[in-house]
Design a protein around this motif. Structure first.
Motif, short mmCIF file in Angstrom:
data_model
loop_
_atom_site.label_atom_id
_atom_site.label_comp_id
_atom_site.label_asym_id
_atom_site.label_seq_id
_atom_site.Cartn_x
_atom_site.Cartn_y
_atom_site.Cartn_z
N ALA A 80 0.83 -1.21 0.00
CA ALA A 80 0.00 0.00 0.00
C ALA A 80 0.86 1.26 0.00
CB ALA A 80 -0.93 0.00 1.21
N GLY A 81 1.97 1.23 0.73
CA GLY A 81 2.87 2.38 0.75
C GLY A 81 3.50 2.65 -0.61
N LEU A 82 3.88 1.59 -1.29
CA LEU A 82 4.45 1.75 -2.63
C LEU A 82 3.43 2.33 -3.60
CD1 LEU A 82 6.41 -1.63 -2.99
CD2 LEU A 82 7.40 0.65 -2.70
N ALA A 83 2.18 1.89 -3.48
CA ALA A 83 1.14 2.35 -4.40
C ALA A 83 0.70 3.78 -4.11
CB ALA A 83 -0.06 1.40 -4.34
N ALA A 84 0.68 4.15 -2.83
CA ALA A 84 0.10 5.44 -2.44
C ALA A 84 1.10 6.59 -2.48
CB ALA A 84 -0.50 5.33 -1.04
N PHE A 85 2.40 6.31 -2.32
CA PHE A 85 3.38 7.39 -2.17
C PHE A 85 4.53 7.24 -3.17
CE2 PHE A 85 1.69 6.59 2.21
CZ PHE A 85 0.89 7.73 2.27
N PRO A 86 4.29 7.63 -4.43
CA PRO A 86 5.35 7.55 -5.45
C PRO A 86 6.23 8.80 -5.50
CG PRO A 86 3.31 8.21 -6.48
CD PRO A 86 2.99 8.02 -5.02
#
Length: 278
Positions: free
Chosen positions: A255-261
């Protein structure tokens, strides 16, 4: 007049639908890959997570050196007890007190509540908090928000533990650390502290269950009490809770990879605008 789905023959409509799905498939796949692609800033964060896991695993098991983790371990135990307490309140129970012990861990004295929920809520609650902190640890602004939420949770824990000095000191030190990090390079340091606490909390249930049920075989662990009341073995429930904890952690990372690019520079610019600090 444009044809409506009702006016189109069923076979033709199904054929069109199949073609639409086939045509959209590759594009949806490309969007999914792009949303989970890892940029340089995210790669550094992933590397730090791996480093944290290795360091915590080593320190957890090395005699004497493991005491360096004591402040963070006490903090994670506070999360564990908070999980028991909040679910007790949500299921009609009442929390009498919370206390922490550096040798035996923590204990939540409560009355009522649904034990089928409150017993696993310690391990699963701390691992869920850890996963959310890992998720927030991918971004500075999200880490700021996470620290505020942690502050509220700490205030609740302080209320329940107002007679236990070790709990009070542990929580006050944690709050002091979080506040101090707000003023280091526009809270960039806060991101890595939140990430460390998240990793520690996510893996706490795995290591503590192994310690209680395999190495020391503690008879009064949460898993043991759960097995006595609802069947099965404590080892079985411990393994299940550990697997769920790992799933939470992996979910937090994805989720962190998807939400914070955003890049590190973009994150720092955003942090300057959200409750700015020097």
């Amino acid at each position: 007049m444009a044809p409506t789905p009702a006016s189109i023959p069923r076979a033709v409509f199904v054929d069109y639908a199949k073609r639409a799905v086939v045509a959209a498939g590759p594009e949806m796949a490309r969007l999914s890959v792009r949303s989970l692609s890892v940029n340089h800033t995210q790669g550094i964060t992933l590397g730090i997570i791996v480093l944290y896991v290795a360091v915590i695993a080593l320190l957890w098991n090395i005699p004497y050196v493991k005491y360096s983790l004591w402040p963070f371990k006490m903090l994670v135990i506070a999360f564990h007890e908070f999980g028991h307490a909040i679910t007790a309140c949500c299921t009609g129970g009442r929390v009498k007190s919370i206390s922490l012990d550096p040798r035996e861990g923590g204990v939540t004295h409560m009355q009522g509540g649904i034990s089928a929920i409150t017993l696993p809520a310690g391990y699963l609650g701390s691992s869920l908090i850890g996963a959310l902190l890992i998720f927030c640890g991918f971004d500075i602004v999200a880490s700021k928000i996470a620290s505020i939420v942690l502050g509220v949770c700490f205030l609740l824990t302080l209320w329940w533990a107002r007679k236990d000095w070790l709990t009070i000191i542990t929580i006050l030190l944690a709050v002091g650390l979080l506040v101090a990090c707000w003023f280091i390079k526009h809270a960039e340091a806060l991101k890595y502290v939140v990430l460390f606490i998240g990793v520690m909390s996510s893996l706490y249930s795995v290591w503590d269950i192994c310690d209680d049920l395999i190495l020391r075989k503690v008879n009064e662990s949460d898993a043991s009490v759960f097995a006595q009341r609802y069947g099965g073995s404590s080892q079985c429930w411990g393994v299940i809770w550990s697997i769920i904890s790992l799933i939470f952690m992996i979910g937090g990372i994805i989720a962190g990879l998807a939400a914070f690019p955003e890049t590190a520079t973009e994150q720092e610019d955003d942090a300057k605008k959200f409750i700015p600090t020097r």
